[in-house]
Design a protein around this motif. Sequence first.
Motif, mmCIF file in Angstrom:
data_model
loop_
_atom_site.group_PDB
_atom_site.id
_atom_site.type_symbol
_atom_site.label_atom_id
_atom_site.label_comp_id
_atom_site.label_asym_id
_atom_site.label_seq_id
_atom_site.Cartn_x
_atom_site.Cartn_y
_atom_site.Cartn_z
ATOM 1 N N THR A 13 0.798 -1.266 0.065
ATOM 2 C CA THR A 13 0.156 -0.162 -0.048
ATOM 3 C C THR A 13 0.934 1.236 -0.017
ATOM 4 O OG1 THR A 13 -0.097 -0.010 2.536
ATOM 5 C CG2 THR A 13 -1.949 -1.186 1.251
ATOM 6 N N CYS B 292 0.125 5.283 1.368
ATOM 7 C CA CYS B 292 -0.880 6.111 1.968
ATOM 8 C C CYS B 292 -0.576 7.524 1.834
ATOM 9 C CB CYS B 292 -0.978 5.670 3.355
ATOM 10 S SG CYS B 292 -1.619 4.202 3.885
ATOM 11 N N CYS C 249 -5.192 10.223 7.944
ATOM 12 C CA CYS C 249 -5.067 9.505 6.552
ATOM 13 C C CYS C 249 -6.051 9.972 5.695
ATOM 14 C CB CYS C 249 -5.098 7.918 6.899
ATOM 15 S SG CYS C 249 -4.636 6.920 5.258
ATOM 16 N N ARG D 136 -5.525 5.786 0.964
ATOM 17 C CA ARG D 136 -4.792 4.641 0.694
ATOM 18 C C ARG D 136 -5.211 3.767 -0.408
ATOM 19 N NH1 ARG D 136 -2.952 1.247 5.211
ATOM 20 N NH2 ARG D 136 -2.906 -1.049 4.788
#
Length: 341
Positions: free
Chosen positions: A143, A145, A154, A157
């Motif tokens: 991933t 982010c 966040c 993502r």
Amino acid sequence: MGKLQSKINFHTAKYRADGSVGQAGPSGASQQHSPAHTGSVTSVAVLKPDLCVSGGRDKSVAVSSWRSGAALRRFTGHQREVTKVTLDSSRVFSASRDKTVMMWELHRTSGPSQHFPGHDLVVTGLAVSPDASKLCTGSRDNTVCKWDTETGECLGRAAISRNLVTHLCWVPGEPYVIQTSEDKTTRVWDSRELQVAHTFPAKQHIQTCCDVSQDGRYCLSCSSGSAGHGAEATLWDLRQTRGRVCEYKGHFQTTTSCVFLPRGPALAPSIATSSSDSTVKVWDQNTAACLATLCLEGSGPLASLAACDSSTLLCASANSGIHVLRVGGGPEPALREVAVF
């Protein structure tokens, strides 16, 4: 140049009153300062004009003067090895095998000012936006982010199968982030929507690191390798993305780091690479000619490079700390070590 002293024999040198690295000693030996870390140094980054930030296997982040070797500040808080460091004008960001990223204020020592948890495996990519408001992180959990640096929120993502991230770097003045991967590709992410804008043709080996030129036109990636196979660096044109522009071949083991060197007066554009074979090489960017090679004997695998200016490089090593290298010409060696800390 003689073999480097082991860490056990490091001592604090009396450096010049003006704090500069200057020339190597009369015997040709480099200046030895107290080591910035206990054990391997995994990542190093430069804060102009004369500070550097480093992370190590000792779980700490150190702020040092690369001119004098003096340790100025140390940040502790990670539970495992620090894997990557980056910074803006007043803050340091560190990624770790503990799956987190932390943000530290350069002028504070009371602990991290922000945490960025959320990855499931070691964090291996770290890039801060030009305006310092956003942070991109990447991991072996496939991933990438995006985070708000002020709130720690966040903001996005994105996961891609088998995209084991190895490095991230932000394109100066643009919303784009370059990312290398163990799937042998180099990707360009549009950070606004956190979507892949372009993927360069896959290479034959894992892509271990990347860098972007200051004008934002070119990017570099470098490859794993062994016994002289692979281990090259590749130049890509971010405007004409059909294929590679140039390749730089000469390392015998994995090329671990690649950087564009700031262009000095009357100097042709050049790049530098470091390798697990303990060598640093400087290349002519346009012709791919190797201009200089320096073997740092006893250093073990080299992990990270950072360019201080057109004539000074920092190199993080597994066994012997951070090496200060001088890039020069004329009667002096083209690439030589002047200090280690």
